[in-house]
Design an enzyme around this catalytic site. Structure first.
Site, short mmCIF file in Angstrom:
data_model
loop_
_atom_site.label_atom_id
_atom_site.label_comp_id
_atom_site.label_asym_id
_atom_site.label_seq_id
_atom_site.Cartn_x
_atom_site.Cartn_y
_atom_site.Cartn_z
N ASP A 68 -6.75 -14.16 1.31
CA ASP A 68 -7.82 -13.41 1.98
C ASP A 68 -8.67 -12.63 0.99
OD1 ASP A 68 -5.43 -11.86 1.56
OD2 ASP A 68 -6.40 -10.21 2.62
N GLU A 69 -9.89 -12.37 1.43
CA GLU A 69 -10.79 -11.39 0.81
C GLU A 69 -10.89 -11.52 -0.70
OE1 GLU A 69 -10.63 -7.64 3.79
OE2 GLU A 69 -8.99 -7.73 2.38
N ASP A 83 0.28 -6.70 -3.12
CA ASP A 83 -1.13 -6.41 -2.94
C ASP A 83 -1.57 -5.59 -4.16
OD1 ASP A 83 -3.76 -5.83 -1.72
OD2 ASP A 83 -2.78 -6.53 0.10
N HIS A 104 -6.35 -9.82 -4.42
CA HIS A 104 -5.45 -8.72 -4.02
C HIS A 104 -4.24 -8.62 -4.95
CE1 HIS A 104 -6.91 -7.06 -0.13
NE2 HIS A 104 -7.46 -8.25 0.04
N PHE A 123 -1.94 -3.39 14.30
CA PHE A 123 -1.28 -2.15 14.73
C PHE A 123 -1.50 -1.01 13.73
CE2 PHE A 123 2.15 -4.26 17.67
CZ PHE A 123 1.12 -4.75 18.49
N ASP A 124 -2.34 -1.25 12.70
CA ASP A 124 -2.75 -0.11 11.88
C ASP A 124 -3.95 0.58 12.53
OD1 ASP A 124 -4.30 -2.43 11.31
OD2 ASP A 124 -4.75 -1.78 9.27
N GLU A 163 -2.42 1.08 4.47
CA GLU A 163 -3.27 1.99 3.71
C GLU A 163 -3.11 3.43 4.19
OE1 GLU A 163 -4.37 -0.86 4.97
OE2 GLU A 163 -5.79 -1.86 3.62
N ARG A 220 0.85 -1.20 0.00
CA ARG A 220 0.00 0.00 0.00
C ARG A 220 0.88 1.24 0.00
NH1 ARG A 220 -3.31 -3.80 2.50
NH2 ARG A 220 -5.10 -4.19 1.15
N TRP A 260 -7.21 -13.94 11.41
CA TRP A 260 -7.24 -12.47 11.52
C TRP A 260 -8.65 -11.95 11.78
CZ3 TRP A 260 -9.51 -8.92 8.00
CH2 TRP A 260 -10.00 -9.47 6.80
C1 TNX Z 1 -7.99 -6.74 5.79
S1 TNX Z 1 -6.19 -8.69 7.19
C2 TNX Z 1 -6.98 -7.20 4.96
C3 TNX Z 1 -6.00 -6.25 4.43
C4 TNX Z 1 -6.30 -4.84 4.85
C5 TNX Z 1 -6.69 -4.84 6.32
C6 TNX Z 1 -6.90 -3.47 6.89
C7 TNX Z 1 -6.27 -9.28 5.77
C8 TNX Z 1 -5.86 -10.64 5.63
N1 TNX Z 1 -6.74 -8.52 4.76
O1 TNX Z 1 -5.95 -6.36 3.03
O2 TNX Z 1 -5.17 -4.06 4.64
O3 TNX Z 1 -7.88 -5.57 6.46
O4 TNX Z 1 -6.92 -3.49 8.32
#
Ligand code: TNX
Length: 767
Positions: A332-333, A192, A267, A425-426, A476, A163, A399
């Site tokens: 993830d995601e 990412d 991502h 820690f963000d 970010e 980021r 997470w």
């Molecule tokens: C979720 S934690 C994400 C990241 C983001 C984050 C922001 C994770 C495995 N994926 O892509 O940066 O939240 O807190």
């Protein structure tokens, strides 16, 4: 020395006590005994290597370099006569792989361990007792005996360099800080959407194209930055393979293993910007921006064999650079909806007998796991890799809370705990007033310090699969290396103690004391760090019709002062001694006072609005989500109204109606009921379609007094709060029932179109 003599000496020669000041080491060693006197490091001191000479050479060099930095002394590594720091590999069972024994007497420092790692940790403990920067003062190491070893093998810190890109020097400094506090796994988030950061020789566009974006911030949840026409992508950077080798060696000398994260299958807009054929659409991408990737392909296409060829090539170069056992493959995601429409993905699913796109992701990850196994590597993935079937040998990083970790450990898989709360820690650590803008959340130093990585749900046997814990630093909102320092200092030190020290020895007051010399070191080294969280925590709790409020400050030596009339509290206001009983509508403001001085920029503030249901028990037909509990089960009757932020205040119901029944304790005359709700479009939180209000005298037969329809537009994207109100002729009721009907299908244009919405409520006001 006998006790009596010590006492006498203490009475008459208080400076002797000073000389015996406790030793401050973070993380707290398993056992530490302070002895009398000091060992003084000077120009006559040398470093002796005992058993394991060859292996210990880098450790000796590390020690010598640090001593030179702070004193100018060049300690020779040879067995000459005189005062010595002795390093020796032994076989001492009780120390395990990373433990050490340290014995400091006025004539010698001796560090023994089973491995180089233990020796390095012994050195770190010695270094913590010395000045942090160049000094002309004598280098006095207090005489002491330490036996020490870690509680967990995985003591991790993560850093997102996609980021925002951080220079190789900044990365080294991060690793050095980790090592100071005996953290040993650096999870390097190299890839990412907004940038690919590792040179891969076979695919030069990954660094020519995918490492650069048009110069925008990366705040996907706040802003939707788009490239201006013709804008050149010039913002970013990457690490060359030479730089990576150098960093890997630097880390190894400090017993830090680097875990590279090669994110997949989502991502990866960056990779696809460089090589569009890797996505389902195959279409060329816009130049990379920060922020919004919804209109770009940001997934690999699991139906395309070329994707696997590409990834295997990439992984070949990755494993050649990183000698550690693990490669993190992300996972993830992933928005898998594109795969549902992609003919290649559909064919893959048919050929492999995969029932849904979750299984398709699982197929993807398993294939990569198989490949990495041929290279003797193991994979780690974010907890989403549990969906659709977990790869057989995978380690899971939990997470989204701890549930993924619990599930995986119960299945016999290794897990690493990295729950968003409290080890992201963000997130904010104080304020948020006066703090640098952060992504959200509130993970204070104390919350981190209180974290227990072994969930209660696990048996002792299952708990063995919890390798440890890790803090994640997503970037970010973090644009500079100095801001990285700020976000991790001092929370990294709290984490270090959580994962290293015995659970029983954790002690918040002692930790705070030991933190003070570290703060001094940060100041001397001009490191940017957080001076503390002075925001008073205001916690209402209601029971049996009573509303009590607890106030708490985590500041060391902090006291809390408050007012109830809306005025600004000072050190002369009411001192908080015990929970405050609230029985009328008030505005409570509270400050932390340290040594007579009000700390922090703004008082913490909470209004309480009294009504007939305050303190009363609420029963739900559908359970409230455990992620959105606000202040606890009776949050809808705690007199606290919500604010726009999603996290606090709100009770959330996921894809279900809220059916809440309140027992008022006795029949009361009422003529008004209100339900407060929140709409937060981007977070899938929508107003109920309608709210029904009912009353009853016996709790069985309910009479509807009113149903109110939702007046708020489904397309209102700004966070909106709305009170659904029923006014009716005064009547006696002992029970009130409120039914809020959730929106079953998110509207056209929403990225969750067709799926059910969340419903958020803050209070049921009865008057
Ligand atoms: C979720 S934690 C994400 C990241 C983001 C984050 C922001 C994770 C495995 N994926 O892509 O940066 O939240 O807190």
């Amino acid at each position: 020395m006998t006790k009596k003599i010590t006492l006498l000496l203490t009475l008459f020669f208080p400076f002797l006590v000073l000389a015996q000041q406790p030793v401050s080491i973070i993380p707290q060693p398993v056992s530490l005994q302070r002895n009398e006197g000091h060992f003084v490091i000077d120009g006559h001191t040398s470093i002796h290597l005992g058993n394991g000479k060859k292996e210990l050479k880098p450790a000796a060099e590390f020690l010598a370099a640090r001593i030179k930095e702070i004193s100018g002394y060049d300690l020779p590594v040879k067995n000459r006569k005189g005062k010595a720091i002795k390093l020796s590999l032994e076989s001492i069972n009780s120390l395990g792989a990373e433990g050490y024994q340290l014995q400091v007497t006025p004539s010698e420092i001796s560090i023994k361990a089973n491995s180089k790692a233990g020796i390095v940790y012994g050195i770190q403990s010695v270094l913590q007792t010395l000045p942090a920067v160049r000094t002309n003062a004598a280098l006095q190491v207090p005489a002491m005996t330490i036996t020490d070893y870690p509680r967990f093998t995985w003591r991790g810190m993560h850093l997102d360099v996609s980021r925002h890109f951080f220079s190789p020097d900044a990365v080294k400094q991060y690793i050095d800080l980790m090592a100071t506090y005996k953290l040993n796994r650096f999870h390097w988030h190299l890839i990412d959407d907004p940038g690919w950061r590792i040179e891969i020789k076979k695919y030069p566009k990954l660094t020519d194209v995918a490492a650069w974006r048009v110069d925008h911030t990366d705040k996907p949840w706040d802003a939707r930055p788009q490239a201006k026409p013709g804008e050149e992508p010039t913002y970013g950077g990457y690490y060359t393979q030479e730089q990576i080798k150098d960093i890997v060696a630097y880390a190894a000398q400090r017993n830090v293993t680097i875990v590279p994260e090669i994110e997949m299958p989502g991502h990866v807009a960056s990779a696809i910007a460089a090589y569009p054929h890797l996505s389902c659409s195959g279409k060329a991408q816009l130049p990379l921006t920060g922020g919004d990737y919804t209109n770009m392909s940001s997934n690999y296409c699991p139906g395309n064999e070329e994707v696997f060829t590409f990834l295997e090539d990439v992984l070949d170069e990755v494993v050649a650079l990183f000698p550690g056992q693990y490669v993190h493959i992300g996972g993830d995601e992933v928005d898998k909806s594109g795969w549902e429409k992609c003919p290649k993905c559909q064919k893959r699913m048919a050929d492999e007998g995969l029932k849904n796109v979750e299984e398709l992701q699982s197929y993807f990850i398993k294939r990569i796991e198989n490949y990495l196994q041929t290279k003797n590597r193991r994979i780690i993935g974010w907890d989403e890799i549990l969906e659709g079937g977990l790869a057989p040998q995978a380690t899971v990083m939990s997470w989204r809370g701890e549930s993924g970790g619990i599930e995986a450990a119960k299945m016999g898989h290794d897990v690493i705990m990295t729950p968003g709360s409290p080890v992201y820690f963000d997130h904010y650590q104080a304020g948020p007033e006066g703090e640098p803008l952060a992504i959200g959340g509130f993970n204070t130093l104390k919350k981190v310090y209180d974290y227990e990585p072994i969930p209660k749900e696990l048996t002792a046997e299952e708990a063995k699969h919890v390798l440890g814990a890790q803090a994640n630093v997503w970037a970010e909102y973090i644009t500079t290396a100095s801001q990285v320092e700020y976000m991790v200092l001092p929370r990294m030190l709290a984490l270090a103690e959580v994962v290293w020290s015995p659970k029983e020895s954790r002690d918040w007051a002692s930790f705070n004391q030991r933190l003070q010399p570290q703060f001094k070191a940060f100041d001397q080294k001009a490191l940017n760090y957080s001076k503390g969280n002075f925001t008073v925590d205001i916690k209402p709790s209601s029971e049996g019709g009573k509303l009590l409020v607890t106030l708490f400050t985590e500041a060391m030596n902090g006291e809390v002062y408050y007012t109830l009339d809306g005025s600004e509290p000072t050190a002369q206001s009411i001192k908080y001694e015990q929970p405050i009983r609230i029985d009328s509508s008030v505005v409570l403001k509270a400050v932390t006072v340290v040594n007579g001085k009000v700390m922090g920029l703004k008082p913490a503030e909470q209004s309480f609005s009294m009504h007939q249901a305050v303190g009363r028990e609420v029963k739900y037909d559908n359970p409230v989500s455990k992620h959105y509990m606000a202040d606890g089960p009776n949050s809808l009757t705690d007199g606290v109204r919500g604010r726009h932020a999603v996290g606090k205040y709100w009770h959330g119901f996921s894809g279900r109606d809220m059916i809440a029944t309140i027992d008022l304790g006795e029949a009361k005359s009422i003529s008004n009921i209100t339900l407060g709700c929140l709409q937060h479009y981007r977070d899938w939180i929508m107003m109920p379609t309608a709210v029904k209000f009912e009353v009853s005298t016996d709790g069985k037969n309910f009479k509807e007094v009113k149903t109110v329809k939702n007046p708020i537009s489904l397309n209102a994207q700004e966070a909106t709060m709305h009170d659904f109100k029923a006014a009716f002729p005064e009547q006696k009721a002992k029970y009130v029932r409120v039914t809020a009907y959730h929106l079953t299908s998110l509207p056209e244009g929403h990225n969750g179109v067709g799926k059910p919405a969340w419903l958020f409520a803050d209070e049921i006001v009865v008057r």
